[in-house]
Every structure is written in C-alpha cells, then in structure tokens.
Design an enzyme around this catalytic site. Structure first.
Site, short mmCIF file in Angstrom:
data_model
loop_
_atom_site.label_atom_id
_atom_site.label_comp_id
_atom_site.label_asym_id
_atom_site.label_seq_id
_atom_site.Cartn_x
_atom_site.Cartn_y
_atom_site.Cartn_z
N HIS A 125 0.82 -1.23 0.00
CA HIS A 125 0.00 0.00 0.00
C HIS A 125 0.85 1.28 0.00
CE1 HIS A 125 -3.65 -2.22 0.42
NE2 HIS A 125 -3.38 -2.68 1.62
N ASP A 162 -2.93 -10.45 -2.23
CA ASP A 162 -3.51 -9.91 -0.99
C ASP A 162 -4.96 -9.50 -1.29
OD1 ASP A 162 -2.39 -8.46 1.81
OD2 ASP A 162 -4.13 -7.48 0.92
N HIS A 164 -6.54 -7.00 -0.46
CA HIS A 164 -6.66 -5.56 -0.72
C HIS A 164 -5.86 -5.19 -1.98
CE1 HIS A 164 -7.13 -6.07 3.71
NE2 HIS A 164 -8.19 -5.29 3.48
N ASP A 249 -4.99 -12.48 3.61
CA ASP A 249 -6.23 -11.97 4.20
C ASP A 249 -7.47 -12.24 3.34
OD1 ASP A 249 -5.07 -10.21 2.41
OD2 ASP A 249 -4.97 -8.52 3.81
ZN LIG Z 1 -4.39 -6.91 2.81
#
Ligand SMILES: [Zn+2]
Length: 310
Positions: A125, A162, A164, A249
């Site tokens: 991120h 991931d 996200h 996740d």
């Molecule tokens: Zn994540």
C-alpha cells in the site's frame, strides 16, 4: 528454497500507538511457530539485510525516506488511523525492503528457485511519497525495481493476491512497461482503488491488471481469474522473474475482509504460479503482505511455502 527474516520485524509494533492493531509481531510468531514444528519445510533460513538508501530511492523520493526516519528517531507516532511508526520501525522497514532485495539477488544468481520473505511491515500500500495501510516502504516494488535497475532484467511480473488492492505497487509502476502488475482483490474495501478499467497509463497501458472480486468469493473464482485472465497475459509478457505480494487476508477467517479462501487455496494459487514459472524457466519470490487471523495466516503460509518448494 530461501526464507528471509530479521529480528527487527518483531520490534515494529503498531499497537504501541494504535491499540489492538492487527498488523503486529504476533503474525510472524505464528508463522515461525508453525514452521519450526515442521522443520522449516526444508527451507534455508537467511537474515534479511537492511536496504540501502540507493535501493529505496529506486521507488521512493528522499523526502519520504527522511520523513519515516525522522518520525522513528523522534520516538514515533501514527501517520494515519491505520499506519504507525515506532522507534524501531525505520530499522524494521529497512530490513523488510532489504530482504526482498536480497531474495531477488539470490534468485537471479541461481542460488535458489524460490524465496519467501517473512518480514514486516508489509509494503504494497505504500505509495512513492506516502505511507499508508500499515505499509511504510513498498518492499516488493523496491525488489522489482532493483531487478531491473541493478540486475539488468527487462521484464518483471508481480502478482498481488492480498485481498486488498496493491495500490502502492500499482502507482509505482503505472507508467512502466517493464513491470507487469496483476492484483486480484476484494472490490469496495480499503484502499478503494483497483478498478478493472484501470489498466495502467501511458506506455504502461496494458501492464496493469486489476481484478476486483465481490465479497464472499471462493477459491474457484480466484483460481479461474489467475488461470484465465492473469497467466495468459503474463505468459505473453515473458517475465524473467515472478514476485508475489503474498497476503493471506483473503482467507475465510480473516477479520479485515470477506473472501472465502481456505489455507489450501493459497497452496493451490502458489502451485499454479510455480508451474507457470517453471514453464518460463524463471524463479519465484514471495513477499509477505497481509493476513490477520493468526492460525489462518500460519496455515496459509505453510501451504504456500510447501507448494513453492514442490
Ligand atoms: Zn491486505
């Protein structure tokens, strides 16, 4: 098979400033307890070196390095509601990026066919000049940039599984055609980017693949996107190195998202990627990103490492 870790990863603890933070040292303790019980699955363990300033500057401006360093030196503080820098966080972040670089060098020197970096803080991120989403430096991006700038590679493929969207990595390589970035993620959650229509910019158009999935998505959907949408493009790209932003996740037990993978699902994804990399005769390096249910994280990491080693 090379496994990279460093003690400083355990000293970066966002709970110091953000109580109850899920991205904390217990994650690595859970992974390493499980690995320890299984003889490290036969992987060779190496200590992750600190990244050099030159390496970090490949993707981050000096002002960003200095901001994180200053905040850490001063005892630390929260950057936003999710992202914390403590007194030891700068050192941890240097080793998290440095491990990814060391892994990449070792893979390209044919010291191993596969690598795994179990280091924190995570990275995908972190944008060039902005820490966010638990991430300070974009570890996988630094490694990919190093592979091109220092090792002379012309094409690196980064797969981000991931749950996200890997917004930092996407931004860093948005305009480039020497890094193919593919992210499979749950749509509509943090960080809000990663729409399917976003395929990169300028000469990087077509070198970004964003595949958002609805909440509740299970293994078959993840696998089919990987096999039908990502790998055919990657095969045409002819990567010389495959890097995985390996977050766990998307597991059904994870508290931060609503996908429904099992621990074995990650092994299946890893196996599919490894088989493709074998066809392309290139190594695979995985870098830990998210994963916040401790037993799911440990089990998913095991299946991934086992599949990569197979
Ligand atoms: Zn994540």
């Amino acid at each position: 098979m090379l496994y990279f870790s460093h003690p400083s990863s355990l000293e970066h603890d966002p709970r110091q400033g953000l109580p109850g933070h899920p991205e904390n040292p217990e994650r690595l303790r859970a992974i390493e307890a499980a690995l320890g019980e299984r003889g490290w699955l036969g992987w060779e363990r190496r200590e992750a070196p600190a990244a050099s300033e030159e390496e970090l500057l490949l993707v981050h401006p000096r002002s960003h390095l200095e901001a994180i360093q200053e905040l850490s030196r001063g005892g630390g503080g929260a950057i936003d509601a999710d992202t914390f820098v403590g007194a030891r966080s700068y050192e941890a972040a240097l080793h998290a990026a440095g491990g990814a670089c060391a892994m990449t060098r070792a893979l390209m020197a044919n010291e191993a066919e596969v690598g795994f970096c179990a280091l924190r803080p995570p990275g995908h991120h972190a944008e060039p000049a902005r820490a966010m989403g638990f991430c300070l430096f974009d570890n996988v991006a630094v490694a990919a940039a190093l592979a091109i700038a220092e090792l002379g590679l012309e094409r690196v493929f980064i797969l981000d599984w991931d749950v996200h969207h890997g917004n930092g990595t996407a931004e860093i390589f948005r305009h480039r055609d020497d890094v193919l970035f593919a992210s499979i993620h749950q749509g509509g959650i943090f960080p809000g980017t990663g729409a399917r229509e976003d395929t990169g910019s300028g000469r990087g158009k077509g070198y970004t693949i964003n595949l958002p999935l609805p909440a509740g998505s299970e293994e078959e959907l993840w696998v089919s996107l990987l096999e039908r949408e990502v790998l055919p493009v990657a095969a045409r790209f002819q990567p010389q190195l495959v890097l995985i932003s390996a977050g766990f996740d998307a597991h059904r037990d994870d508290p931060l998202a609503e996908c429904r993978l099992e621990a074995e699902s990650f092994g299946r994804l890893a196996s599919i990627v490894k088989k493709a990399a074998d066809r392309w005769h290139v190594p695979v390096g995985a870098v830990l990103e998210g994963g916040y249910d401790l037993s799911a994280l440990a089990a998913s990491t095991m299946t991934t490492m086992a599949a990569l080693a197979d």
